[in-house]
Motif scaffolding. Structure first.
Motif, PDB file in Angstrom:
ATOM      1  N   ASP A  85       3.740 -44.872  42.087  1.00  0.00           N
ATOM      2  CA  ASP A  85       3.119 -43.843  42.070  1.00  0.00           C
ATOM      3  C   ASP A  85       4.402 -42.869  41.061  1.00  0.00           C
ATOM      4  OD1 ASP A  85       1.270 -43.510  44.472  1.00  0.00           O
ATOM      5  OD2 ASP A  85       2.695 -43.364  46.159  1.00  0.00           O
ATOM      6  N   VAL A  86       3.755 -41.851  40.674  1.00  0.00           N
ATOM      7  CA  VAL A  86       4.412 -40.797  39.593  1.00  0.00           C
ATOM      8  C   VAL A  86       4.180 -38.896  40.393  1.00  0.00           C
ATOM      9  CG1 VAL A  86       4.721 -40.008  37.895  1.00  0.00           C
ATOM     10  CG2 VAL A  86       4.575 -42.470  37.833  1.00  0.00           C
ATOM     11  N   PHE A  87       4.976 -38.511  40.272  1.00  0.00           N
ATOM     12  CA  PHE A  87       4.972 -37.106  41.084  1.00  0.00           C
ATOM     13  C   PHE A  87       4.820 -36.616  40.186  1.00  0.00           C
ATOM     14  CE2 PHE A  87       4.666 -39.429  45.215  1.00  0.00           C
ATOM     15  CZ  PHE A  87       4.116 -39.155  46.034  1.00  0.00           C
ATOM     16  N   ILE A  88       4.366 -35.077  40.964  1.00  0.00           N
ATOM     17  CA  ILE A  88       4.591 -33.326  39.476  1.00  0.00           C
ATOM     18  C   ILE A  88       4.398 -32.375  40.712  1.00  0.00           C
ATOM     19  CG2 ILE A  88       1.942 -33.570  39.021  1.00  0.00           C
ATOM     20  CD1 ILE A  88       2.231 -32.875  36.920  1.00  0.00           C
ATOM     21  N   MET A  89       5.403 -31.913  39.796  1.00  0.00           N
ATOM     22  CA  MET A  89       5.275 -30.833  40.526  1.00  0.00           C
ATOM     23  C   MET A  89       6.301 -29.497  39.491  1.00  0.00           C
ATOM     24  SD  MET A  89       7.826 -32.415  42.731  1.00  0.00           S
ATOM     25  CE  MET A  89       9.215 -32.975  43.520  1.00  0.00           C
ATOM     26  N   ASN A  90       5.834 -27.958  39.994  1.00  0.00           N
ATOM     27  CA  ASN A  90       7.175 -26.988  39.650  1.00  0.00           C
ATOM     28  C   ASN A  90       6.432 -25.810  40.135  1.00  0.00           C
ATOM     29  OD1 ASN A  90       4.371 -25.748  39.394  1.00  0.00           O
ATOM     30  ND2 ASN A  90       4.311 -25.448  37.257  1.00  0.00           N
ATOM     31  N   ASP A  91       6.081 -25.329  41.075  1.00  0.00           N
ATOM     32  CA  ASP A  91       5.952 -24.157  42.620  1.00  0.00           C
ATOM     33  C   ASP A  91       7.375 -23.778  42.796  1.00  0.00           C
ATOM     34  OD1 ASP A  91       3.964 -21.746  42.674  1.00  0.00           O
ATOM     35  OD2 ASP A  91       5.450 -22.299  44.562  1.00  0.00           O
ATOM     36  N   PRO A  92       7.626 -22.889  43.107  1.00  0.00           N
ATOM     37  CA  PRO A  92       9.161 -22.736  43.561  1.00  0.00           C
ATOM     38  C   PRO A  92       9.283 -22.470  44.946  1.00  0.00           C
ATOM     39  CG  PRO A  92       9.128 -21.028  41.590  1.00  0.00           C
ATOM     40  CD  PRO A  92       7.842 -21.185  41.800  1.00  0.00           C
ATOM     41  N   TYR A  93       8.012 -21.655  45.724  1.00  0.00           N
ATOM     42  CA  TYR A  93       8.041 -21.707  46.463  1.00  0.00           C
ATOM     43  C   TYR A  93       6.822 -22.452  47.411  1.00  0.00           C
ATOM     44  CZ  TYR A  93       9.007 -17.284  45.501  1.00  0.00           C
ATOM     45  OH  TYR A  93       9.791 -15.996  43.975  1.00  0.00           O
ATOM     46  N   LEU A 153       2.096 -33.306  43.862  1.00  0.00           N
ATOM     47  CA  LEU A 153       0.798 -33.890  43.171  1.00  0.00           C
ATOM     48  C   LEU A 153       1.087 -34.896  43.095  1.00  0.00           C
ATOM     49  CD1 LEU A 153      -1.562 -30.923  42.488  1.00  0.00           C
ATOM     50  CD2 LEU A 153      -1.498 -31.861  44.387  1.00  0.00           C
ATOM     51  N   LYS A 154       0.109 -36.187  42.788  1.00  0.00           N
ATOM     52  CA  LYS A 154       0.511 -37.081  42.492  1.00  0.00           C
ATOM     53  C   LYS A 154      -0.536 -36.924  41.128  1.00  0.00           C
ATOM     54  CE  LYS A 154       0.555 -40.347  46.187  1.00  0.00           C
ATOM     55  NZ  LYS A 154      -0.166 -41.321  46.621  1.00  0.00           N
ATOM     56  N   LEU A 155       0.796 -36.843  40.089  1.00  0.00           N
ATOM     57  CA  LEU A 155       0.272 -37.769  38.506  1.00  0.00           C
ATOM     58  C   LEU A 155      -0.507 -38.783  38.267  1.00  0.00           C
ATOM     59  CD1 LEU A 155       0.035 -36.124  36.033  1.00  0.00           C
ATOM     60  CD2 LEU A 155       2.025 -36.862  35.784  1.00  0.00           C
ATOM     61  N   TYR A 156       0.258 -39.787  38.851  1.00  0.00           N
ATOM     62  CA  TYR A 156      -0.933 -41.499  39.158  1.00  0.00           C
ATOM     63  C   TYR A 156      -0.523 -41.938  40.561  1.00  0.00           C
ATOM     64  CZ  TYR A 156       0.411 -41.874  33.693  1.00  0.00           C
ATOM     65  OH  TYR A 156      -0.103 -41.828  33.077  1.00  0.00           O
ATOM     66  N   ASN A 162      -3.806 -40.037  37.104  1.00  0.00           N
ATOM     67  CA  ASN A 162      -4.953 -38.614  37.516  1.00  0.00           C
ATOM     68  C   ASN A 162      -5.363 -38.000  36.844  1.00  0.00           C
ATOM     69  OD1 ASN A 162      -6.286 -36.611  39.051  1.00  0.00           O
ATOM     70  ND2 ASN A 162      -4.201 -35.863  40.591  1.00  0.00           N
ATOM     71  N   GLN A 163      -6.557 -38.390  36.374  1.00  0.00           N
ATOM     72  CA  GLN A 163      -7.735 -37.597  35.258  1.00  0.00           C
ATOM     73  C   GLN A 163      -7.814 -36.523  35.471  1.00  0.00           C
ATOM     74  OE1 GLN A 163      -6.890 -39.426  32.090  1.00  0.00           O
ATOM     75  NE2 GLN A 163      -7.378 -37.315  31.305  1.00  0.00           N
ATOM     76  N   THR A 164      -8.424 -35.666  36.607  1.00  0.00           N
ATOM     77  CA  THR A 164      -9.220 -35.289  36.925  1.00  0.00           C
ATOM     78  C   THR A 164      -7.732 -34.152  36.651  1.00  0.00           C
ATOM     79  OG1 THR A 164     -10.667 -35.852  38.394  1.00  0.00           O
ATOM     80  CG2 THR A 164      -9.785 -33.472  39.085  1.00  0.00           C
ATOM     81  N   LEU A 165      -6.362 -34.549  36.981  1.00  0.00           N
ATOM     82  CA  LEU A 165      -5.480 -33.114  37.396  1.00  0.00           C
ATOM     83  C   LEU A 165      -5.156 -33.471  36.096  1.00  0.00           C
ATOM     84  CD1 LEU A 165      -2.800 -31.568  38.624  1.00  0.00           C
ATOM     85  CD2 LEU A 165      -1.578 -33.673  38.806  1.00  0.00           C
ATOM     86  N   ILE A 166      -5.150 -33.735  35.224  1.00  0.00           N
ATOM     87  CA  ILE A 166      -4.903 -33.984  33.611  1.00  0.00           C
ATOM     88  C   ILE A 166      -5.451 -33.033  32.566  1.00  0.00           C
ATOM     89  CG2 ILE A 166      -4.900 -34.612  31.318  1.00  0.00           C
ATOM     90  CD1 ILE A 166      -1.765 -35.671  32.928  1.00  0.00           C
ATOM     91  N   GLU A 167      -6.891 -33.088  33.829  1.00  0.00           N
ATOM     92  CA  GLU A 167      -7.854 -32.112  33.045  1.00  0.00           C
ATOM     93  C   GLU A 167      -7.533 -30.794  32.989  1.00  0.00           C
ATOM     94  OE1 GLU A 167     -10.306 -33.086  30.079  1.00  0.00           O
ATOM     95  OE2 GLU A 167      -8.707 -34.835  30.391  1.00  0.00           O
ATOM     96  N   LEU A 168      -7.243 -30.457  34.152  1.00  0.00           N
ATOM     97  CA  LEU A 168      -7.338 -28.747  35.084  1.00  0.00           C
ATOM     98  C   LEU A 168      -5.358 -28.470  33.714  1.00  0.00           C
ATOM     99  CD1 LEU A 168      -7.672 -27.154  37.168  1.00  0.00           C
ATOM    100  CD2 LEU A 168      -6.123 -28.153  38.750  1.00  0.00           C
ATOM    101  N   ILE A 169      -5.049 -29.531  33.978  1.00  0.00           N
ATOM    102  CA  ILE A 169      -3.794 -28.748  33.327  1.00  0.00           C
ATOM    103  C   ILE A 169      -4.013 -28.708  31.659  1.00  0.00           C
ATOM    104  CG2 ILE A 169      -1.473 -29.038  32.725  1.00  0.00           C
ATOM    105  CD1 ILE A 169      -0.944 -31.691  34.819  1.00  0.00           C
ATOM    106  N   LYS A 170      -4.733 -29.504  30.829  1.00  0.00           N
ATOM    107  CA  LYS A 170      -5.195 -28.637  29.832  1.00  0.00           C
ATOM    108  C   LYS A 170      -5.983 -27.898  29.641  1.00  0.00           C
ATOM    109  CE  LYS A 170      -7.154 -32.445  27.398  1.00  0.00           C
ATOM    110  NZ  LYS A 170      -7.544 -33.417  26.924  1.00  0.00           N
TER     111      LYS A 170
END
Length: 574
Positions: A85-93, A153-156, A162-170
């Motif tokens: 797994d690889v996780f991704i996040m950024n939200d302060p709240y 969220l899981k990036l991997y 997680n290509q869906t998440l990658i496309e959303l970010i792009k």
């Protein structure tokens, strides 16, 4: 059984090398200049509870901030962990993040099927969407205006991207190639650290390492507690300010009380301004990290940068303040508040440890953001421009150095001009700018940007104009900052320290930024006359300033500058 001291030190250094390996991987593989050149990112190795074991070089004011994010991740997602797994996040709240451009990418490390630790990275991305290019919207009034909010969220997932998440970010960022490239640099760093962590387990065994990690935390705690016992008990108070945002800035007041009691230290921000309708609010995990960094910097011992060190420090801030905002407060430009928290803490700590704290410096980075479209493609230039320090008990303030809160770097002129339609026309020190003192403050830095594209937008986050850097123990304050826009038409205007909204600039316009200088330490008339003469010879100060500020009379004898000792004695005797 506790780990032998020799073995503890060996493993500690191994963990620090893994953290630096994370750092070097991101430097070598990063895409954007804000990551690759400015070094606006951080790395850490953590134990399986998410507690920091070692931190990489780059940004001290991220110290300890990984722990809040990982604690929330572990609490919410532990039932769904997989190896790979690889996780991704950024939200302060929603994810205990810092601000939206700072994206966490973290990976659980597994050994023999069991979780043994974490490889953690945090990078400032060139853009995450929102109403302002670069996603540092000073005029934002709520976080939804600042860009893409990423919960945990899981990036991997078990090694699957997680290509869906990658496309959303792009689709939601202006510079998708740079953002995805920097994210992959973070992922690559985590994979590299994962391998090194496993090699450490091969050598010492996972169960043995777990005991060593606990011992490392205890060791760091013991070191800081021993040093705190040497500081006189008491309450040390200081007040500092941020100038404010826009044409009619409302000052933000930071009030701190630092209480030292035996082997404990408490940082209390009661009395600090309430959260503001602007992007400079500092989420509490970041505020805590700034306190850890400030206190760590005045310790003499070689204390490991791990969780155990933070156990002796209590940080309190009332909810709803600029240092502990409540949702949905904007926080995209919270960095300036972090720097000022550290400066404010130094003001308080100087009362307890006068020999260990410098006079006030340039106040952390200025953040100029210049965005344009070239061939229909967005280009965003953003850098963390660092400046100068204040005088200390033993030396003049350093020039061209990072703030203690961030070991970051000014982007080389050649890299800017090679990548963007921008020409740097001036980059150097401003004479007569350092705050006079027995040890003078460092000189201010000027950087001038000529715009070469047909149009562009300029956004600026700076500070310390209305409240310039203060001196210490009789030293004089530093020179305030300044932002000047010189139009190609010949018009010239003074810009606010922080632009509420970006402004449009045109080909040939010139933006001139003067950073604040450092404050002086000790009375100026106590400065060595030879040092004053050397400053005049080097062009650091003028003959007139030598006389008015330092009470040293210098004249030309033939072709050589010489001190008039008789007149100097008269001046300094009055």
């Amino acid at each position: 059984m506790r780990t032998e001291k020799f073995k503890l030190e060996v493993i500690r250094n191994a963990l620090e090398m893994i953290a630096e390996e994370l750092t070097l991987t991101i430097i070598r593989t990063g895409y954007s200049n804000i990551v690759r050149d400015s070094l606006d990112f951080s790395t850490a190795v953590c134990d399986k509870q998410g507690r920091t074991l070692a931190q990489g070089l780059c940004t001290p004011m991220h110290m300890g901030a990984f722990e809040d994010a990982l604690a929330l991740l572990i609490k919410n997602e532990s039932a769904n962990f997989n190896d790979g797994d690889v996780f991704i996040m950024n939200d302060p709240y929603a994810a205990a993040g810092q601000h939206l451009p700072d994206i966490y990418v973290v990976k659980p490390v597994y050994y023999d099927g069991a979780l043994v630790g974490w490889a953690a990275t945090l990078a400032h991305h060139s853009d995450v969407g929102g109403i302002v290019a670069g996603s540092n919207a000073l005029g934002a009034t709520e976080i939804w205006q600042e860009g893409l909010r990423i919960p945990i969220l899981k990036l991997y997932d078990a090694g699957r991207r997680n290509q869906t998440l990658i496309e959303l970010i792009k689709l939601n960022v202006r510079t998708p190639e740079w953002v995805i490239g920097d994210l992959e640099a973070q992922v690559a760093a985590c994979h590299t650290a994962d391998k090194s962590f496993k090699r450490l387990c091969d050598r010492y065994g996972a169960s043995g390492l777990e005991q060593t990690f606990d011992d490392l935390h205890d060791y760091a705690q013991a070191l800081i507690e021993a040093e705190l016992l040497e500081i006189p008990d008491g309450v040390y108070r200081f007040t500092d300010h941020i100038d404010g945002i826009g044409e009619n800035p409302q000052p933000v007041t930071l009030v701190v009380a630092v209480t030292v009691s035996g082997n404990r230290i408490k940082v209390d921000w009661s009395g600090t301004t309430a959260q503001v309708a602007g992007g400079i609010n500092s989420p509490f995990p970041f505020s805590k990290a700034c306190a850890y960094a400030a206190i760590r910097s005045v310790m003499a011992s070689d204390i490991p940068n791990c969780h155990g060190y933070t156990r002796a420090i209590d940080v309190y801030a009332p909810e709803g303040t600029v240092v502990r905002p409540l949702s949905p407060a904007a926080c995209g430009a919270r960095g300036i508040t972090g720097y000022r928290q550290i400066d404010c803490l130094f003001g308080a700590l100087s009362q307890a440890l006068p020999e260990k704290v410098a006079a006030d410096g340039s106040g952390g980075s200025t953040l100029p953001t210049i965005s344009m479209y070239v061939g229909g493609k967005a280009l965003i230039f953003c850098e963390t421009l660092m400046g100068t320090g204040g005088g200390t008990a033993i030396s003049d303030g350093q020039e061209g150095v990072a703030h203690i809160g961030a070991n970051q770097s000014n982007v080389p002129v050649e890299m800017i001009e090679q990548t963007y339609p921008i020409r740097i026309e001036e980059y150097g020190y401003i004479s007569n700018s350092g705050g006079p003192g027995r040890h003078r403050g460092g000189m201010a830095i000027r950087r001038s940007y000529r715009f070469l594209s047909e149009t562009a937008t300029l956004n600026v986050r700076s500070d310390k104009r209305a409240y310039p850097p203060h001196g210490l123990f009789g030293g004089m304050g530093g020179r305030p900052s300044m932002n000047i826009l010189q139009r190609a038409t010949g018009e010239k205007e003074t810009l606010p320290v922080m632009l509420k909204e970006p402004i449009t600039v045109f080909k040939g316009d010139l933006f001139i930024h003067d950073m604040a200088s450092g404050g002086g330490y000790g009375p100026a008339h106590e400065r060595s006359v030879d040092q004053v003469l050397e400053d005049v010879r080097l062009g650091n100060i003028s003959i007139e300033s030598a006389q008015s500020a330092y009470k040293v009379v210098i004249g030309n004898v033939g072709k050589k500058l010489e001190i008039d000792y008789a007149e100097t004695y008269k001046l300094r005797s009055n």
